[in-house]
Design an enzyme around this catalytic site. Structure first.
Site, PDB file in Angstrom:
ATOM      1  N   ASN A  12      29.196 -14.383 -28.844  1.00  9.03           N
ATOM      2  CA  ASN A  12      28.486 -13.833 -27.477  1.00  9.03           C
ATOM      3  C   ASN A  12      29.067 -12.861 -26.553  1.00  9.03           C
ATOM      4  O   ASN A  12      30.205 -13.073 -26.357  1.00  9.03           O
ATOM      5  CB  ASN A  12      28.385 -15.327 -26.684  1.00  9.03           C
ATOM      6  CG  ASN A  12      27.890 -14.999 -25.181  1.00  9.03           C
ATOM      7  OD1 ASN A  12      27.169 -14.132 -24.935  1.00  9.03           O
ATOM      8  ND2 ASN A  12      28.344 -15.886 -24.326  1.00  9.03           N
ATOM      9  N   LYS A  14      28.359 -11.529 -24.012  1.00 11.76           N
ATOM     10  CA  LYS A  14      28.202 -11.656 -22.545  1.00 11.76           C
ATOM     11  C   LYS A  14      27.742 -10.249 -22.171  1.00 11.76           C
ATOM     12  O   LYS A  14      27.268  -9.558 -22.598  1.00 11.76           O
ATOM     13  CB  LYS A  14      29.395 -11.834 -22.006  1.00 11.76           C
ATOM     14  CG  LYS A  14      29.950 -13.136 -22.660  1.00 11.76           C
ATOM     15  CD  LYS A  14      31.182 -13.774 -21.675  1.00 11.76           C
ATOM     16  CE  LYS A  14      31.930 -14.977 -22.339  1.00 11.76           C
ATOM     17  NZ  LYS A  14      32.216 -16.134 -21.763  1.00 11.76           N
ATOM     18  N   HIS A  99      23.938 -21.578 -21.314  1.00 15.71           N
ATOM     19  CA  HIS A  99      25.222 -21.015 -21.431  1.00 15.71           C
ATOM     20  C   HIS A  99      25.924 -21.688 -20.161  1.00 15.71           C
ATOM     21  O   HIS A  99      25.336 -21.626 -19.113  1.00 15.71           O
ATOM     22  CB  HIS A  99      25.385 -19.596 -21.922  1.00 15.71           C
ATOM     23  CG  HIS A  99      26.826 -19.061 -21.922  1.00 15.71           C
ATOM     24  ND1 HIS A  99      27.640 -18.800 -20.981  1.00 15.71           N
ATOM     25  CD2 HIS A  99      27.647 -19.084 -23.060  1.00 15.71           C
ATOM     26  CE1 HIS A  99      28.895 -18.775 -21.419  1.00 15.71           C
ATOM     27  NE2 HIS A  99      28.845 -18.632 -22.715  1.00 15.71           N
ATOM     28  N   GLU A 101      27.829 -20.148 -18.170  1.00 18.79           N
ATOM     29  CA  GLU A 101      27.554 -18.892 -17.204  1.00 18.79           C
ATOM     30  C   GLU A 101      26.207 -18.918 -16.523  1.00 18.79           C
ATOM     31  O   GLU A 101      25.977 -18.791 -15.244  1.00 18.79           O
ATOM     32  CB  GLU A 101      27.942 -17.571 -17.602  1.00 18.79           C
ATOM     33  CG  GLU A 101      29.488 -17.517 -17.833  1.00 18.79           C
ATOM     34  CD  GLU A 101      29.865 -16.583 -18.991  1.00 18.79           C
ATOM     35  OE1 GLU A 101      29.309 -15.896 -19.546  1.00 18.79           O
ATOM     36  OE2 GLU A 101      31.117 -17.066 -19.451  1.00 18.79           O
ATOM     37  N   GLU A 171      30.662 -26.609 -25.394  1.00 16.30           N
ATOM     38  CA  GLU A 171      31.530 -25.604 -24.750  1.00 16.30           C
ATOM     39  C   GLU A 171      32.134 -26.046 -23.437  1.00 16.30           C
ATOM     40  O   GLU A 171      31.191 -25.989 -22.271  1.00 16.30           O
ATOM     41  CB  GLU A 171      30.668 -24.296 -24.193  1.00 16.30           C
ATOM     42  CG  GLU A 171      30.232 -23.753 -25.688  1.00 16.30           C
ATOM     43  CD  GLU A 171      30.223 -21.968 -25.474  1.00 16.30           C
ATOM     44  OE1 GLU A 171      30.773 -21.483 -26.319  1.00 16.30           O
ATOM     45  OE2 GLU A 171      29.659 -21.807 -24.570  1.00 16.30           O
ATOM     46  N   GLY A 177      36.632 -18.615 -21.403  1.00 14.55           N
ATOM     47  CA  GLY A 177      37.298 -17.328 -21.018  1.00 14.55           C
ATOM     48  C   GLY A 177      38.367 -17.723 -20.175  1.00 14.55           C
ATOM     49  O   GLY A 177      38.949 -16.844 -19.460  1.00 14.55           O
ATOM     50  N   SER A 217      37.501 -20.168 -25.803  1.00  9.86           N
ATOM     51  CA  SER A 217      38.644 -19.573 -25.845  1.00  9.86           C
ATOM     52  C   SER A 217      38.949 -19.671 -27.367  1.00  9.86           C
ATOM     53  O   SER A 217      40.282 -19.986 -27.795  1.00  9.86           O
ATOM     54  CB  SER A 217      39.766 -20.037 -25.088  1.00  9.86           C
ATOM     55  OG  SER A 217      39.684 -19.601 -23.803  1.00  9.86           O
TER      56      SER A 217
HETATM   57  C1  PEP Z   1      31.334 -18.241 -24.751  1.00 12.59           C
HETATM   58  O1  PEP Z   1      30.955 -17.189 -23.984  1.00 12.59           O
HETATM   59  O2  PEP Z   1      30.483 -18.765 -25.158  1.00 12.59           O
HETATM   60  C2  PEP Z   1      32.776 -18.418 -24.896  1.00 12.59           C
HETATM   61  C3  PEP Z   1      33.062 -19.656 -25.454  1.00 12.59           C
HETATM   62  O3  PEP Z   1      33.698 -17.576 -24.428  1.00 12.59           O
HETATM   63  P1  PEP Z   1      35.128 -17.503 -24.579  1.00 12.59           P
HETATM   64  O4  PEP Z   1      35.284 -17.618 -26.208  1.00 12.59           O
HETATM   65  O5  PEP Z   1      35.549 -16.181 -24.171  1.00 12.59           O
HETATM   66  O6  PEP Z   1      35.948 -18.507 -23.953  1.00 12.59           O
END
Ligand code: PEP
Length: 255
Positions: A12, A14, A99, A101, A171, A177, A217
């Protein structure tokens, strides 16, 4: 018996990698990741980079593309939104829905998420439904309850004969992040809880066809351990999917 689920490695991006960076990324990545049919690779570029990504992926049908968000209406006065039909027309096969966000920065509710899942399924695309708890909810020992609440409106509108089209990504918000990853034990426990919800709603056979990814992460150094946990069918990767060499290492970690 249900067929084993193929690992899914999803990136992803973003709001990163415009069209020229997307083209450069794939020029590098495709040299590093051999074609293979034993796993699925998918990228979610920003909508404005979708055409560049599609162009770069000509001749690599093993790498799929999706969009990061859609609106449930087909067309009309919804400035800034994309419909599922438009995403499909552009070549998207998958859609990220809910998601963290979208939920926590843009205030999307679980009911809105469910409407989006419905629209994506109706168009014949694959919804990748993201669920996960905040750190306060985890500390209050509500992680499983929160994920169940996020799943509930979706399970209400997805029928048993179509649940096999769904992908779920667990998640935890506190891991996205932040550089903090769920422990393999936490990931395994939460994936099992999600699987239980699916089994309760659809029965074991239909539920066991649904891949459940871990996101939060994920890096080249921790991907193999996370993916070796029972019930972890792949990873949804944000930051570490922006680097072609790093994401190619994550793909290799799937075995
Ligand atoms: C994501 O955007 O779904 C995500 C898991 O981000 P990151 O890997 O940066 O934590």
């Amino acid at each position: 018996m249900t067929a084993p689920r193929k690992p899914i490695l999803a990136g992803n991006w973003k709001m990163n990698h415009g069209p020229s960076q997307a083209a450069r990324f794939f020029a590098d990545f495709l040299n590093l990741a051999e074609p293979g049919d034993d796993r699925t690779i998918a990228f979610f570029p920003p909508a404005i980079s979708f055409a560049a990504a599609r162009e770069a992926l000509q001749g690599r049908p093993d790498v799929r593309l999706g969009v990061q968000n859609v609106y449930w209406e087909e067309s009309g006065a919804f400035t800034g939104e994309l419909s599922v039909g438009m995403a499909k027309d552009a070549g998207a096969e998958l859609v990220l829905v809910g998601h963290s966000e979208r939920r926590h920065v843009f205030g999307e509710t679980s009911e809105e998420t469910a409407r989006k899942v419905r629209a994506v399924l109706d168009a014949g695309l694959v919804p990748v439904l993201c669920v996960g708890e905040t750190i306060d909810e985890r500390r209050a020992e509500r992680a499983e309850a929160v994920v169940a609440e996020q799943l509930a409106p979706v399970l209400e509108i997805v029928r048993a004969d179509e649940v096999g089209e769904l992908v779920i990504a667990y998640e935890p918000v506190w891991a996205i992040g932040t550089g903090v990853t769920a422990t393999p034990d936490d990931a395994r426990t939460m994936h099992a809880a999600v699987r239980e919800r699916l089994r309760a709603a659809y029965g074991a056979e239909a539920a066991d066809a649904v891949p459940i990814l871990y996101g939060g992460s994920v890096k080249p150094d921790n991907a193999a351990e996370l993916m070796s946990q029972p019930g972890v069918d792949g990873v949804l990767v944000g930051g570490a999917s922006l680097d072609a060499a790093g994401f190619a290492r994550i793909v290799k970690a799937a075995g």
